[in-house]
Enzyme design. Structure first.
Site, PDB file in Angstrom:
ATOM      1  N   PRO A   5       0.820  -1.209   0.000  1.00 18.45           N
ATOM      2  CA  PRO A   5       0.000   0.000   0.000  1.00 18.45           C
ATOM      3  C   PRO A   5       0.858   1.264   0.000  1.00 18.45           C
ATOM      4  O   PRO A   5       1.495   1.590   0.990  1.00 18.45           O
ATOM      5  CB  PRO A   5      -0.801  -0.121   1.303  1.00 18.45           C
ATOM      6  CG  PRO A   5      -0.730  -1.559   1.658  1.00 18.45           C
ATOM      7  CD  PRO A   5       0.586  -2.033   1.169  1.00 18.45           C
ATOM      8  N   GLU A   6       0.897   1.935  -1.117  1.00 19.17           N
ATOM      9  CA  GLU A   6       1.556   3.229  -1.174  1.00 19.17           C
ATOM     10  C   GLU A   6       0.477   4.297  -1.210  1.00 19.17           C
ATOM     11  O   GLU A   6      -0.703   3.996  -1.048  1.00 19.17           O
ATOM     12  CB  GLU A   6       2.468   3.298  -2.411  1.00 19.17           C
ATOM     13  CG  GLU A   6       3.586   2.257  -2.332  1.00 19.17           C
ATOM     14  CD  GLU A   6       4.880   2.718  -2.956  1.00 19.17           C
ATOM     15  OE1 GLU A   6       5.210   3.911  -2.826  1.00 19.17           O
ATOM     16  OE2 GLU A   6       5.560   1.895  -3.570  1.00 19.17           O
ATOM     17  N   HIS A 104      -4.377 -12.879  12.064  1.00 20.60           N
ATOM     18  CA  HIS A 104      -3.735 -11.608  11.730  1.00 20.60           C
ATOM     19  C   HIS A 104      -4.679 -10.421  11.837  1.00 20.60           C
ATOM     20  O   HIS A 104      -4.302  -9.299  11.558  1.00 20.60           O
ATOM     21  CB  HIS A 104      -3.132 -11.681  10.330  1.00 20.60           C
ATOM     22  CG  HIS A 104      -2.046 -12.693  10.209  1.00 20.60           C
ATOM     23  ND1 HIS A 104      -0.938 -12.693  11.031  1.00 20.60           N
ATOM     24  CD2 HIS A 104      -1.893 -13.750   9.390  1.00 20.60           C
ATOM     25  CE1 HIS A 104      -0.148 -13.703  10.709  1.00 20.60           C
ATOM     26  NE2 HIS A 104      -0.711 -14.359   9.714  1.00 20.60           N
ATOM     27  N   ARG A 123       2.282  -8.695   8.711  1.00 18.44           N
ATOM     28  CA  ARG A 123       3.672  -8.346   8.976  1.00 18.44           C
ATOM     29  C   ARG A 123       3.829  -7.278  10.048  1.00 18.44           C
ATOM     30  O   ARG A 123       4.936  -6.946  10.449  1.00 18.44           O
ATOM     31  CB  ARG A 123       4.355  -7.913   7.670  1.00 18.44           C
ATOM     32  CG  ARG A 123       5.781  -8.351   7.585  1.00 18.44           C
ATOM     33  CD  ARG A 123       6.329  -8.221   6.186  1.00 18.44           C
ATOM     34  NE  ARG A 123       5.734  -9.192   5.274  1.00 18.44           N
ATOM     35  CZ  ARG A 123       6.091  -9.320   4.013  1.00 18.44           C
ATOM     36  NH1 ARG A 123       7.012  -8.531   3.505  1.00 18.44           N
ATOM     37  NH2 ARG A 123       5.518 -10.213   3.251  1.00 18.44           N
ATOM     38  N   ARG A 166      22.232  19.853  -0.133  1.00 22.13           N
ATOM     39  CA  ARG A 166      22.250  18.407   0.089  1.00 22.13           C
ATOM     40  C   ARG A 166      23.126  17.737  -0.947  1.00 22.13           C
ATOM     41  O   ARG A 166      23.437  18.316  -1.988  1.00 22.13           O
ATOM     42  CB  ARG A 166      20.817  17.844   0.054  1.00 22.13           C
ATOM     43  CG  ARG A 166      19.956  18.418   1.160  1.00 22.13           C
ATOM     44  CD  ARG A 166      18.562  17.839   1.164  1.00 22.13           C
ATOM     45  NE  ARG A 166      18.532  16.403   1.405  1.00 22.13           N
ATOM     46  CZ  ARG A 166      17.518  15.775   1.988  1.00 22.13           C
ATOM     47  NH1 ARG A 166      16.473  16.463   2.399  1.00 22.13           N
ATOM     48  NH2 ARG A 166      17.537  14.489   2.165  1.00 22.13           N
TER      49      ARG A 166
END
Length: 285
Positions: A5-6, A104, A123, A166
Site C-alpha cells: 500500500p503506497e 492476523h 507483517r 544536500r
DNA sequence: CGTAGACCCTGCGCGC
DNA sequence: TGCGCGCAGGGTCTAC
C-alpha cells in the site's frame, strides 16, 4: 510480491470507504491482538471511539485519518501488508466467514449498521491509534512531514530549493518524507524513469529543467496509479474487500534484466539505502 | 545537521 | 518433495 500500500492505494481506499462509513457509528471496539510496530492502545480506543459517529475520511501521506464526532481522529497506517475491509454487504464470503478466527486480524470495529470494519496486518508494520484531531500536526508521526505530492505544491522549483545544500542521490531524496510524502520505493523508481533521471545522480547535479521533469514524473505516476485504482498487490485489498485489481504498467520496478519499453536495453537493479532500485541505464542519465 | 544503518515482522520464492 | 534461507520494505530511532 510487487508493491504494497503506497499513497495511491491509501487514497483509493479512502475514496472507496468514505461513502459507506460516513454517518455510521462505532458501537464496539474489539482489539484481538495489540502487537504492531507500536502496540495498539486498546483502552484508549475503547474510551475515545465507542459510540462515536464517523464524520469523514482524510489522508495525510500514507496515513488514513478517520474523523469522529467529538474531535477524536482514528489513525490507520497499512504498513506493508495491512488491509482495512468493511464486511457485511461488502466483504467477500471467505473473509466474512473467517470472523475473528483470523490470527492476523488485529482490530474489529462493530458499526451500528451491523457491518464490521476489520484491520489485519500479518507483517505488523502498520499503525492503529487515535488522537485529538487538533493534535495531529504536532504528533511525532506527522510533525516532520513535507508537502503532499498531489496538492499543487510539488514543482521543480520546490524540489530544486530543497535539494540545495544536500549531497545524496536523487532516489533516496525523493523518498524522504520531510521533502515530499507518499513517494515509496516503487513510485520513486517509476517517477525517475519517466523523468529520464538516473537514480544515483546527486541532487547537487540536477538542473532546474530536469527538476521540473522529476516533479511532473512523480505527480503523473501517482495520479495515474490512483486513476487506475492503485497498483495490484498480493496483500492489498481495497475497502470493499477486493484483492488488488487493475494495475498501472510498471516500466522498471521488478523488471531487472527485462527490456526497457523505450529502448529495449536491459533494466538494471542496484541497491540504494538498503533498498532495490530499478532503472534503465540508457534512458536515465 | 545530514546521512546511513538497524530494527520491527512474516510470507513467499527460490535453491538445494 | 520438503525445508531453510534471504528478501521484501515504511517509518522511526540511533549512531556517526
Amino acid at each position: 510480491m510487487l508493491g504494497m500500500p503506497e499513497l495511491p492505494e491509501v487514497e483509493v481506499l479512502r475514496r472507496s470507504l468514505e461513502p459507506h462509513l460516513v454517518g455510521d457509528r462505532i458501537e464496539r471496539v474489539v482489539v484481538h491482538s495489540p502487537a504492531l510496530r507500536e502496540p495498539i492502545p486498546a483502552a484508549r480506543l475503547r474510551r475515545r471511539l465507542t459510540g462515536k459517529r464517523i464524520e469523514g475520511l482524510r489522508r495525510r501521506a500514507k496515513y488514513l485519518l478517520i474523523d469522529l464526532e467529538g474531535g477524536e481522529t482514528l489513525v490507520v497506517h497499512l504498513g506493508m501488508t495491512g488491509t482495512l475491509t468493511l464486511d457485511g454487504i461488502l466483504a467477500p464470503p471467505e473473509i466474512a466467514a473467517e470472523e475473528q478466527t483470523d490470527p492476523h486480524e488485529h482490530v474489529t470495529l462493530l458499526l451500528r449498521s451491523g457491518r464490521r470494519l476489520r484491520f489485519r496486518d500479518p507483517r505488523r508494520f502498520g499503525l492503529f491509534f487515535s488522537l485529538p484531531a487538533a493534535k495531529i500536526e504536532r504528533d511525532r508521526h506527522f510533525a516532520h512531514l513535507g508537502i503532499e505530492p498531489l496538492g499543487g505544491e510539488l514543482t521543480g522549483t520546490y524540489l530544486h530549493r530543497h535539494a540545495a545544500g544536500r549531497r545524496g542521490p536523487v532516489k533516496p531524496f525523493l523518498m524522504d518524507a520531510r521533502v515530499v510524502v507518499g513517494v515509496g520505493n516503487i513510485y520513486s523508481c517509476e517517477a525517475l524513469y519517466r523523468a529520464g533521471v538516473h537514480p544515483a545522480r546527486s541532487v547537487a547535479r540536477i538542473a532546474a529543467v530536469r527538476w521540473e521533469k522529476v516533479a511532473s514524473g512523480v505527480r503523473e505516476v501517482l495520479a495515474a496509479a490512483i486513476e487506475v485504482g492503485g497498483t495490484t498487490l498480493n496483500d492489498f485489498a481495497d475497502g470493499e474487500g477486493k484483492s488488488g485489481y487493475f494495475q498501472i504498467e510498471l516500466e522498471v520496478y521488478g523488471r531487472e534484466g527485462e527490456p526497457c519499453h523505450r529502448c529495449a536495453g536491459a533494466i538494471r537493479r542496484i541497491v540504494q539505502s538498503g533498498r532495490s532500485t530499478f532503472y534503465c541505464p540508457k534512458c536515465q542519465r
